[in-house]
Design a protein around this motif. Structure first.
Motif: not given
Ligand code: HPA
Length: 276
Positions: A114, A129, A183, A236, A265
């Motif tokens: 991430s 995201l 997303v 992110v 997240f």
């Protein structure tokens, strides 16, 4: 010489960690800037500060803690790197991926990476995201440069599918199930940093097909693929970089924006892990 040293360093760290755990982690998770909170959910955590582990580097980046945590998330054995290393800190790509290389040798199967990133795609907004579908590497180093250690992986690892398609699909399905909006999938590009992009560089990165930009992740993904792991990447998007209306990129804003979506997240990652 340094390459032999690297193998020795990895093996020393591996032996140290093998003494500490009873079960091997199935999934390795690398937490990026302002995303360390997932660790609160770990059951029966064994927390090992990086400086206790032989040969681990020290994270110097802001908001990065320095702990390796073994435990379980949703019943799955995990190893979580809370705090990562970057090329801009002065580490070579090989040095900054040492923790992941060590963990990959514990028979792990999956790696979730991430990061906080800048958005290049004009349809993105802060808080998007982005599930990585592919990447472009502009970091002028490769963690696999030098003699190949055949026991660790092939000399020329194939990267035709850097991010596991099934994991991407699962993540999108989980996001829909949880009603998490914003997303999407996209291409991540890694720059060396630490200076941020100029407007002209931003225009260039957009034109070469990048949807988001950051200073991490790609070296780790290369090592993960070399080690035969299935990889899931999530960015992110903290800020949007528009070359025609370029706003300063301020670290405090990046951290604030990332912190705002951190819960989403975490929910998403926990749901994906349930499906593994
Ligand atoms: N550029 C590079 N790295 C970043 C950015 C950015 O705009 N935002 C967060 N990390």
């Amino acid at each position: 010489m340094t390459f032999i040293n690297h193998q020795n360093k990895v093996e020393e760290a591996l032996s140290f960690l093998q003494e500490k755990i009873d079960t091997n982690p199935r999934c390795i998770i690398i937490l990026g800037t302002a995303l360390g909170g997932l660790t609160q959910h770990i059951e029966d955590p064994i927390r090992i500060p990086y400086h206790h582990i032989p040969n681990f580097p020290e994270a110097t980046a802001p908001t990065h803690d320095n702990n390796l945590i073994f435990g379980r998330l949703q019943g799955v054995d995990v190893a979580v790197l809370q705090g990562r290393f970057h090329f801009y800190e002065g580490y070579s790509a090989q040095e900054l991926t040492l923790p992941l290389r060590v963990l990959s040798l514990l028979q792990s199967e999956i790696c979730i990476v991430s990061n906080a990133a800048g958005g290049l795609n004009p349809s993105f907004s802060p808080g998007t995201l982005m599930v990585l579908s592919d990447h472009i590497n502009f970091i002028p180093d490769n963690p696999l440069r030098g003699p190949n250690i055949d026991d660790w992986g092939p000399r020329f690892p194939d990267l035709s599918e850097p991010y596991d398609r099934e994991l991407v699909e699962t993540t999108l399905k989980c996001a829909a199930r949880l009603n998490i909006s914003k997303v999407t999938t996209g291409v991540y590009t890694a720059i060396p940093g630490p200076s941020l992009e100029t407007p002209a560089e931003t225009r260039f990165l957009r034109s070469c097909g990048a949807d988001a930009v950051g200073m991490s992740t790609v070296p780790e993904v290369i090592v993960a693929k070399h080690a035969g792991l299935r990889v899931l990447g999530i960015s992110v998007v903290a800020n949007i970089n528009d070359p025609d209306n370029f706003k300063p990129i301020i670290l405090e804003d990046v951290i604030e924006q990332t912190a705002k979506v951190e819960k989403k997240f975490q929910q998403l990652v926990l749901e994906v892990i349930k499906e593994l």
